[in-house]
Design an enzyme around this catalytic site. Structure first.
Site, PDB file in Angstrom:
ATOM      1  N   ALA A 127       0.851  -1.282   0.017  1.00 10.04           N
ATOM      2  CA  ALA A 127      -0.149   0.058   0.008  1.00 10.04           C
ATOM      3  C   ALA A 127       0.896   1.270   0.021  1.00 10.04           C
ATOM      4  CB  ALA A 127      -0.984  -0.149   1.194  1.00 10.04           C
ATOM      5  N   LYS A 128       0.333   2.453  -0.067  1.00  8.94           N
ATOM      6  CA  LYS A 128       0.999   3.757  -0.165  1.00  8.94           C
ATOM      7  C   LYS A 128      -0.029   4.625  -0.136  1.00  8.94           C
ATOM      8  CE  LYS A 128       5.475   4.713  -0.090  1.00  8.94           C
ATOM      9  NZ  LYS A 128       6.629   4.045   0.260  1.00  8.94           N
ATOM     10  N   GLY A 129       0.451   5.697   0.471  1.00  8.84           N
ATOM     11  CA  GLY A 129      -0.683   7.059   0.525  1.00  8.84           C
ATOM     12  C   GLY A 129       0.240   8.182   0.535  1.00  8.84           C
TER      13      GLY A 129
END
Length: 420
Positions: free
Chosen positions: A108-110
């Site tokens: 994931a990444k934000g």
């Protein structure tokens, strides 16, 4: 299948890497798009009141690539150039990185499109908490676990953990990693990514028969990863002769005083005005003759323009995606340059984040020595598996790393099956 949602050069670069690895694996066409495309993307508005009373709305993103092997895991980036395509590419790379390291995570990444240095401490807190509030329905210790990245810090993680904990009504320390140690953070987490970069650089120096005491290094990017990599390289005996950040590069052939540079940045936020070396442009810094070049900043800094001009023996990729596909093709023609690919080289951070998550879930905490000993064992295992895969397939180290990680995710999806 091309995506209109994640339209960006960085995402296209990640997809081309995937396609090459999938071809090497002769992956079933029924699996390809399932393994490749992100499961979920979120775009949120984060309005906050600035100290002057003005209300500003910032754009925030989160991409969860897959949940077939456990919760998703990945950093949160505060940077003016953040966009959804970049975040999606970073989530993809995190998936392969976790699988390569044998961690029970998807990637994931934000990110938030903001310059964190332009905010006061109070504004930064309000933005961090608002972002977490918007993410609450989609995150959790068994759903998606965030961590620091470019522009974020342990303090940001502490605010986010507190926001989530207030919502669920109990202390939820495992919802983020990279927290201060006093709030359930892990010893060794701060230095883990940079330490891992230096550890791999030293390991491959050993393979090449180069003594660390006779080696030189250039570190591009002097944030948390770059500064910790430089510190660890120094401890291993390597002379760091150049460093850089957004203010430019600094070169000292007699050796950079890393401790002094870190103190200066801690006080002044950047290296601008530092007198520990001759200032040079960032593009020239990449071309300095050295044994180790460690790009530790943002994506795509090694490209078709400068790849043939690099003058190093080892490229230790501390950043995610620092080398473009075109640069990879050029460097493949140069047998004197050994690339330690990003999903191997900078995996120390997510490995120790995993350790932190495990410690929080069990309420049992390890010493720094225990953490680093466990880390080194996993790094050694990953390197051995990569080199075995490279020998088996006769491919590059990047292709070996990607094919291992992608194969493990594909197998998990194949075994679980396709939900009707």
């Amino acid at each position: 299948m091309n995506s209109n949602i994640y339209n960006s050069p960085v995402f296209e670069m990640a997809c081309r890497q995937f396609d090459r690895a999938a071809d090497i694996l002769e992956m079933d066409t029924r699996l390809r798009q399932r393994v490749k495309m992100p499961k979920r993307c979120l775009a949120v508005s984060c309005p906050i009141e600035l100290d002057n009373g003005e209300v500003v709305v910032y754009e925030g993103f989160r991409v969860q690539h897959h949940l077939s092997m456990g919760p998703t895991k990945g950093g949160l980036r505060f940077h003016p150039k953040v966009d959804l395509g970049e975040v999606a590419a970073l989530a993809m790379w995190m998936s392969w990185k976790c699988a390569l390291a044998g961690l029970p995570y998807g990637g994931a990444k934000g990110g938030i499109a903001v310059d964190p240095f332009a905010l006061s401490l109070g504004e930064l807190e309000r933005l961090s908490r608002r972002y977490m509030q918007e993410m609450i329905p989609f995150v959790g210790p068994n759903v998606d676990v965030m961590a620091p990245d470019v522009g974020t810090t342990p303090q940001v993680m502490a605010w986010m953990m507190d926001t989530y904990s207030s919502y669920v009504g109990s202390n939820a320390s495992a919802v983020v990693t990279g927290k201060p140690v006093g709030l359930g953070g892990s010893e060794g987490r701060k230095e883990a990514t940079g330490y891992g970069v230096a550890y791999f650089a030293k390991s491959y120096l050993d393979d090449l028969g180069i003594a660390p005491e006779e080696a030189t290094a250039v570190v591009q990017g002097f944030g948390n990863v770059g500064s910790e990599a430089a510190k660890a390289l120094n401890r291993f005996g390597v002379k760091v002769i150049a460093i850089s950040d957004v203010s430019g590069g600094y070169h000292n052939p007699h050796g950079i005083d890393i401790g002094d540079a870190i103190k200066y940045v801690s006080k002044n936020r950047t290296l601008e005005g530092w007198n520990g070396g001759d200032q040079i442009p960032n593009d020239e810094l990449l071309e300095i003759k050295c044994d180790i070049l460690a790009p530790c900043a943002l994506e795509r800094v090694i490209n078709e323009t400068n790849a043939s001009k690099l003058n190093c023996r080892i490229i230790a990729e501390g950043a995610n995606g620092p080398t473009t596909n075109q640069a990879d093709a050029i460097l493949a023609e140069n047998p004197d340059v050994l690339i330690v690919p990003d999903i191997l080289c900078n995996s120390g951070g997510v490995i120790v984040s995993y350790f932190e998550w495990v410690q929080d879930l069990q309420s049992t905490f390890w010493t720094r020595k225990e953490v680093l000993n466990r880390l080194c064992k996993l790094l050694d295992r990953s390197k051995a598996e990569l080199e075995a895969q490279r020998s088996k397939l006769g491919c590059s180290r990047r292709e070996a790393a990607l094919s291992l990680g992608i194969h493990r995710v594909a197998e998990a999806k194949r075994i679980r099956g396709l939900f009707p």
